[in-house]
Design a protein around this motif. Structure first.
Motif, PDB file in Angstrom:
ATOM      1  N   ASP A   3       0.921  -1.019  -0.342  1.00 40.72           N
ATOM      2  CA  ASP A   3       0.228  -0.007  -0.078  1.00 40.72           C
ATOM      3  C   ASP A   3       0.826   1.379   0.320  1.00 40.72           C
ATOM      4  O   ASP A   3       0.427   2.348  -0.800  1.00 40.72           O
ATOM      5  N   TRP A   4       2.310   1.060   1.005  1.00 48.06           N
ATOM      6  CA  TRP A   4       2.692   2.175   0.764  1.00 48.06           C
ATOM      7  C   TRP A   4       3.290   2.292  -0.427  1.00 48.06           C
ATOM      8  O   TRP A   4       3.411   3.333  -0.945  1.00 48.06           O
ATOM      9  N   ALA A   5       3.813   1.766  -1.302  1.00 51.29           N
ATOM     10  CA  ALA A   5       4.357   1.599  -2.559  1.00 51.29           C
ATOM     11  C   ALA A   5       3.311   1.835  -3.510  1.00 51.29           C
ATOM     12  O   ALA A   5       4.186   3.232  -4.749  1.00 51.29           O
ATOM     13  N   ALA A   6       2.393   1.469  -3.564  1.00 50.22           N
ATOM     14  CA  ALA A   6       1.384   2.455  -4.031  1.00 50.22           C
ATOM     15  C   ALA A   6       1.211   3.690  -4.096  1.00 50.22           C
ATOM     16  O   ALA A   6       1.109   4.350  -5.339  1.00 50.22           O
ATOM     17  N   ALA A   7       1.020   4.136  -2.994  1.00 53.75           N
ATOM     18  CA  ALA A   7       0.310   5.569  -3.055  1.00 53.75           C
ATOM     19  C   ALA A   7       1.634   6.259  -3.080  1.00 53.75           C
ATOM     20  O   ALA A   7       1.509   7.399  -4.293  1.00 53.75           O
ATOM     21  N   MET A   8       2.772   5.585  -3.780  1.00 54.27           N
ATOM     22  CA  MET A   8       4.597   6.378  -3.669  1.00 54.27           C
ATOM     23  C   MET A   8       4.124   6.522  -5.543  1.00 54.27           C
ATOM     24  O   MET A   8       4.296   7.614  -6.280  1.00 54.27           O
ATOM     25  N   SER A   9       3.595   5.209  -6.004  1.00 55.09           N
ATOM     26  CA  SER A   9       3.588   5.538  -7.391  1.00 55.09           C
ATOM     27  C   SER A   9       2.345   6.595  -7.352  1.00 55.09           C
ATOM     28  O   SER A   9       2.584   7.013  -8.727  1.00 55.09           O
ATOM     29  N   ASP A  10       1.461   6.509  -7.098  1.00 52.61           N
ATOM     30  CA  ASP A  10       0.521   7.328  -7.721  1.00 52.61           C
ATOM     31  C   ASP A  10       0.525   8.797  -7.323  1.00 52.61           C
ATOM     32  O   ASP A  10       0.832   9.877  -8.201  1.00 52.61           O
ATOM     33  N   LEU A  11       2.504   9.368  -6.558  1.00 50.04           N
ATOM     34  CA  LEU A  11       2.139  10.503  -6.627  1.00 50.04           C
ATOM     35  C   LEU A  11       3.854  10.621  -7.290  1.00 50.04           C
ATOM     36  O   LEU A  11       4.389  11.665  -7.128  1.00 50.04           O
ATOM     37  N   GLY A  12       3.878   9.175  -8.614  1.00 44.84           N
ATOM     38  CA  GLY A  12       5.505   9.582  -9.090  1.00 44.84           C
ATOM     39  C   GLY A  12       6.649   9.288  -9.005  1.00 44.84           C
ATOM     40  O   GLY A  12       7.521   9.884  -9.159  1.00 44.84           O
ATOM     41  N   LEU A  13       6.571   8.837  -7.490  1.00 45.18           N
ATOM     42  CA  LEU A  13       7.758   8.757  -6.469  1.00 45.18           C
ATOM     43  C   LEU A  13       8.524   7.201  -7.200  1.00 45.18           C
ATOM     44  O   LEU A  13       7.561   6.187  -6.700  1.00 45.18           O
ATOM     45  N   GLU A  14       9.848   7.663  -6.693  1.00 40.01           N
ATOM     46  CA  GLU A  14      10.337   5.635  -6.974  1.00 40.01           C
ATOM     47  C   GLU A  14      10.215   5.227  -5.937  1.00 40.01           C
ATOM     48  O   GLU A  14       9.656   5.617  -4.699  1.00 40.01           O
ATOM     49  N   PRO A  15      10.381   3.968  -5.768  1.00 42.13           N
ATOM     50  CA  PRO A  15       9.712   2.909  -4.074  1.00 42.13           C
ATOM     51  C   PRO A  15      11.065   3.590  -3.835  1.00 42.13           C
ATOM     52  O   PRO A  15      12.063   3.567  -3.635  1.00 42.13           O
ATOM     53  N   GLY A  16      10.546   4.029  -2.097  1.00 41.77           N
ATOM     54  CA  GLY A  16      11.776   4.063  -0.637  1.00 41.77           C
ATOM     55  C   GLY A  16      11.834   5.978  -1.384  1.00 41.77           C
ATOM     56  O   GLY A  16      12.904   5.977   0.267  1.00 41.77           O
ATOM     57  N   ALA A  17      11.342   6.367  -1.772  1.00 44.75           N
ATOM     58  CA  ALA A  17      11.951   7.911  -2.002  1.00 44.75           C
ATOM     59  C   ALA A  17      11.208   7.877  -0.748  1.00 44.75           C
ATOM     60  O   ALA A  17      11.793   9.409  -0.221  1.00 44.75           O
ATOM     61  N   ILE A  18      10.517   7.762  -0.184  1.00 50.42           N
ATOM     62  CA  ILE A  18      10.152   8.742   1.815  1.00 50.42           C
ATOM     63  C   ILE A  18       9.946   7.496   1.999  1.00 50.42           C
ATOM     64  O   ILE A  18       8.961   6.540   2.067  1.00 50.42           O
ATOM     65  N   PRO A  19      10.399   7.023   3.515  1.00 48.67           N
ATOM     66  CA  PRO A  19      10.886   5.812   3.415  1.00 48.67           C
ATOM     67  C   PRO A  19       9.096   5.223   4.572  1.00 48.67           C
ATOM     68  O   PRO A  19       9.268   6.181   4.826  1.00 48.67           O
ATOM     69  N   TRP A  20       9.233   4.239   4.243  1.00 46.50           N
ATOM     70  CA  TRP A  20       8.039   3.836   5.301  1.00 46.50           C
ATOM     71  C   TRP A  20       8.020   4.516   6.413  1.00 46.50           C
ATOM     72  O   TRP A  20       6.528   4.274   7.122  1.00 46.50           O
ATOM     73  N   GLN A  21       8.546   4.090   7.194  1.00 45.70           N
ATOM     74  CA  GLN A  21       8.405   5.292   8.832  1.00 45.70           C
ATOM     75  C   GLN A  21       8.648   5.999   8.963  1.00 45.70           C
ATOM     76  O   GLN A  21       8.275   6.151   9.618  1.00 45.70           O
ATOM     77  N   GLU A  22       8.314   7.177   7.671  1.00 44.52           N
ATOM     78  CA  GLU A  22       7.842   8.387   7.799  1.00 44.52           C
ATOM     79  C   GLU A  22       6.269   8.830   8.436  1.00 44.52           C
ATOM     80  O   GLU A  22       6.060   9.553   8.553  1.00 44.52           O
ATOM     81  N   ARG A  23       6.321   7.418   7.670  1.00 47.92           N
ATOM     82  CA  ARG A  23       4.354   7.394   7.499  1.00 47.92           C
ATOM     83  C   ARG A  23       4.637   7.479   9.453  1.00 47.92           C
ATOM     84  O   ARG A  23       2.723   7.626  10.206  1.00 47.92           O
ATOM     85  N   ARG A  24       4.875   7.230  10.341  1.00 42.84           N
ATOM     86  CA  ARG A  24       5.690   7.159  11.774  1.00 42.84           C
ATOM     87  C   ARG A  24       4.511   6.276  12.246  1.00 42.84           C
ATOM     88  O   ARG A  24       3.970   5.992  13.787  1.00 42.84           O
TER      89      ARG A  24
END
Length: 157
Positions: free
Chosen positions: A59-80
């Motif tokens: 789901d995190w990867a899908a959100a990154m893709s929706d934003l046009g970001l590469e996987p891991g562009a924002i580390p998952w832990q930043e979701r807190r």
């Protein structure tokens, strides 16, 4: 034995807006939730409803893709979130139980709605996490023990 996934990561923070600490192993208790995480401790007037937060890696990867970001562009832990679940869909219903490793069981109590802090990470992230519980789930500890990155995760019947 059914479909299984794995625990891809463990994170905690000791105070609101505090730094996020990635760890490989942690005790999980009914009284304190994830050891060292401020959200898990029980209130004096009763159990906490929100002790542990979980997010699905896909789901995190899908959100990154929706934003046009590469996987891991924002580390998952930043979701807190406390726990990163990989390879298995987290149930999207209150009362479902997830077993992590041999002993720990987390009971889902509600959806983890994305907050405005997600917009501070990247414009549109809050909206990208909103559909179909993509922002993760909140749970309470049903059975305690120690969990480690790489542990097997399965949905309890």
């Amino acid at each position: 034995m059914g479909i299984t996934g794995r625990l891809g990561g463990i994170a905690r923070h000791d105070r609101p807006r505090g730094p996020i600490e990635l760890i490989d192993e942690v005790a999980v208790t009914i009284r304190d939730g994830i050891a060292g995480d401020f959200r898990g401790a029980m209130k004096p007037d009763g159990p906490r409803k929100r002790q542990v937060s979980l997010i699905n890696a896909e789901d995190w990867a899908a959100a990154m893709s929706d934003l046009g970001l590469e996987p891991g562009a924002i580390p998952w832990q930043e979701r807190r979130a406390n726990l990163l679940v990989q390879g298995i869909q987290i149930p999207r219903e209150n009362g479902a139980r997830i077993r992590i490793g041999n002993d720990v069981v987390i009971e889902i109590v509600q959806e983890c709605d994305p907050c405005s802090r997600m917009e501070a990470l990247h414009t549109g992230l809050k909206a990208a996490l909103t559909p179909e519980w993509r922002g993760g789930v909140l749970g309470r500890v049903y059975a305690e023990g120690t969990i480690r990155t790489g542990d097997t995760i399965r949905i309890e019947e």
